[in-house]
Design an enzyme around this catalytic site. Structure first.
Site, PDB file in Angstrom:
ATOM      1  N   ARG A 108       0.882  -1.186   0.000  1.00 54.32           N
ATOM      2  CA  ARG A 108       0.000   0.000   0.000  1.00 54.32           C
ATOM      3  C   ARG A 108       0.905   1.216   0.000  1.00 54.32           C
ATOM      4  NH1 ARG A 108      -5.200   1.505   3.644  1.00 54.32           N
ATOM      5  NH2 ARG A 108      -6.055   0.119   2.059  1.00 54.32           N
ATOM      6  N   HIS A 135      -7.573   1.028  -6.230  1.00 48.44           N
ATOM      7  CA  HIS A 135      -7.700   0.127  -5.062  1.00 48.44           C
ATOM      8  C   HIS A 135      -8.409  -1.164  -5.520  1.00 48.44           C
ATOM      9  CE1 HIS A 135      -7.793  -1.221  -1.063  1.00 48.44           C
ATOM     10  NE2 HIS A 135      -8.692  -0.427  -0.518  1.00 48.44           N
ATOM     11  N   GLN A 138     -10.201  -3.914  -3.112  1.00 51.16           N
ATOM     12  CA  GLN A 138     -11.486  -3.505  -2.552  1.00 51.16           C
ATOM     13  C   GLN A 138     -12.631  -3.863  -3.493  1.00 51.16           C
ATOM     14  OE1 GLN A 138     -12.165  -1.867   0.519  1.00 51.16           O
ATOM     15  NE2 GLN A 138     -14.191  -2.568  -0.089  1.00 51.16           N
ATOM     16  N   ASP A 226     -17.667   7.146  -0.667  1.00 52.31           N
ATOM     17  CA  ASP A 226     -16.342   6.988  -0.048  1.00 52.31           C
ATOM     18  C   ASP A 226     -15.996   8.321   0.615  1.00 52.31           C
ATOM     19  OD1 ASP A 226     -13.867   5.978   0.720  1.00 52.31           O
ATOM     20  OD2 ASP A 226     -12.932   6.248  -1.243  1.00 52.31           O
ATOM     21  N   CYS A 267     -16.319   1.479   1.220  1.00 51.86           N
ATOM     22  CA  CYS A 267     -15.159   0.622   1.489  1.00 51.86           C
ATOM     23  C   CYS A 267     -14.682   0.733   2.929  1.00 51.86           C
ATOM     24  CB  CYS A 267     -14.024   0.941   0.525  1.00 51.86           C
ATOM     25  SG  CYS A 267     -13.314   2.586   0.762  1.00 51.86           S
ATOM     26  N   ARG A 295     -13.262  -8.676   2.004  1.00 55.17           N
ATOM     27  CA  ARG A 295     -11.855  -8.390   1.687  1.00 55.17           C
ATOM     28  C   ARG A 295     -11.031  -9.655   1.938  1.00 55.17           C
ATOM     29  NH1 ARG A 295      -9.923  -3.216   1.771  1.00 55.17           N
ATOM     30  NH2 ARG A 295      -8.052  -4.244   0.957  1.00 55.17           N
TER      31      ARG A 295
HETATM   32  N1   CP Z   1     -11.085  -0.202   2.739  1.00 55.18           N
HETATM   33  C1   CP Z   1      -9.810  -0.248   3.137  1.00 55.18           C
HETATM   34  O1   CP Z   1      -8.907  -0.459   2.350  1.00 55.18           O
HETATM   35  O2   CP Z   1      -9.627  -0.080   4.480  1.00 55.18           O
HETATM   36  P1   CP Z   1      -8.231   0.109   5.223  1.00 55.18           P
HETATM   37  O3   CP Z   1      -7.727   1.475   4.854  1.00 55.18           O
HETATM   38  O4   CP Z   1      -8.600   0.030   6.674  1.00 55.18           O
HETATM   39  O5   CP Z   1      -7.293  -0.958   4.794  1.00 55.18           O
HETATM   40  N1  NVA Z   2     -10.239   6.772  -0.944  1.00 49.19           N
HETATM   41  C1  NVA Z   2      -9.747   6.333   0.338  1.00 49.19           C
HETATM   42  C2  NVA Z   2      -9.905   4.850   0.462  1.00 49.19           C
HETATM   43  C3  NVA Z   2      -9.471   4.295   1.799  1.00 49.19           C
HETATM   44  C4  NVA Z   2      -9.580   2.798   1.869  1.00 49.19           C
HETATM   45  C5  NVA Z   2      -8.300   6.745   0.529  1.00 49.19           C
HETATM   46  O1  NVA Z   2      -7.500   6.567  -0.399  1.00 49.19           O
HETATM   47  O2  NVA Z   2      -7.975   7.248   1.594  1.00 49.19           O
END
Ligand code: CP
Ligand code: NVA
Length: 309
Positions: A108, A135, A138, A226, A267, A295
């Site tokens: 990540r 992402h 997700q 989101d 998400c 997930r």
């Molecule tokens: N939805 C998601 O990716 O959550 P986290 O940021 O907690 O991993």
């Molecule tokens: N759009 C959000 C998703 C988090 C899982 C971010 O990137 O922070």
């Protein structure tokens, strides 16, 4: 060839379908068992997976860790800032070194380029655990969730409300690969990238941009929200984003304009009563915690596909 899982549109559609189906089968097979109970099959036995986080995470971190263990493997959870990666070592060298120790890398990160370089230089599979741009894990979980509740997603109407961000981008990719229609409703300043809209259209998906949220959700099978401020967005943009996005809040009045059996997804993490009201999050349309659970199941199938096991 190494099976990287970098993005939905970069993955063979047949493989995507197999992963969703396998996730469902594996989920059913372990229903009712304690979370730590091993799966009957142990396809990741003797495998070690590195999970690298350069941004915070709850779901991605825990679901990958638990999923690997259920399949008999082990994990190393690494924070980017504690690695030499955060202190000047190149991504390419990090990828080559880690490939000597572990069987798979999940990362990540911020810039998509970091993920792409990791994949270019790693000799083991690399999974995208979120970048500023996409992402995909997700949306694999979300497609699984939709299909569990409502059957095939192909041909359905999905509506994205708010910021055309990284999660929205992967939904656009999925529209192209899984064959559903996607309507984006949000302010013009926060539209999804043209490249991703064009890509989905080129694969036959109907992608609509509709500024009026009430019109956008008409006939929707699924409504999605989101956060209004993503992890990579500057805090100084917070107030401007909130002002621009407030008309796109998902509330009960908006959900009432979708199909009566429409699902609501997010998400998570959510900012209750900003992008979505608590009434919707905890209401009858919401499947947000099924998404979070899925997930785990979807990523187990992604891991198996990456490793060919
Ligand atoms: N939805 C998601 O990716 O959550 P986290 O940021 O907690 O991993
Ligand atoms: N759009 C959000 C998703 C988090 C899982 C971010 O990137 O922070």
């Amino acid at each position: 060839m190494t099976n990287h899982f970098l993005d939905i549109h970069k993955t063979d559609p047949q493989a995507l379908r197999q992963m969703i189906d396998q996730a469902r089968t594996m989920k059913t097979a372990r229903a009712g068992r304690p979370k730590g109970a091993p799966d009957d099959e142990q396809p990741l036995k003797d495998r070690i997976v590195a999970l690298i986080f350069e941004k915070p995470s709850t779901r991605t971190r825990v679901s990958f860790d638990v999923g690997v263990r259920q399949m008999g493997g082990e994990t190393l959870v690494l924070s980017g800032s504690e690695m030499q990666l955060g202190h000047g070592e190149t991504i390419a060298d990090t990828a080559r070194v880690l490939s000597r120790y572990v069987d798979l890398i999940m990362i990540r990160t911020f810039e998509e380029q970091t993920l792409l370089e990791m994949a270019e230089y790693a000799t083991v599979p690399v999974i995208n655990g979120l970048t500023n741009r996409t992402h995909p894990c997700q949306i694999m979980a979300d497609v699984l969730t939709f299909e569990e509740h409502r059957g095939p997603i192909a041909g359905r109407k999905v509506v994205w409300c708010g910021d055309g961000n990284n999660v929205c981008a992967s939904w656009l990719h999925a529209a192209g690969e899984f064959g559903f229609d996607l309507t984006f409703t949000g302010p013009p300043t926060l539209d999804p990238e043209d490249e991703f809209v064009g890509l989905a259209r080129s694969k036959g998906a109907t992608i609509t941009i509709e500024r009026d949220p009430d019109k956008a959700v008409e006939g929707a099978d699924l409504v999605i929200a989101d956060t209004w401020v993503s992890m990579h967005d500057s805090q100084s943009s917070r107030e401007r984003r909130h002002n621009q996005l407030r008309p796109y809040q998902v509330n009960e009045a908006l959900m009432a304009k979708a199909k009566p059996d429409a699902l609501f997804m997010h998400c998570l993490p959510a900012h209750r009563d900003d992008e979505v009201t608590s009434a919707v999050m905890d209401g009858p349309h919401s499947v947000i915690f099924d998404e979070a659970e899925n997930r785990l199941h979807a990523q187990k199938a992604v891991l198996r596909w990456c490793l060919g096991v």
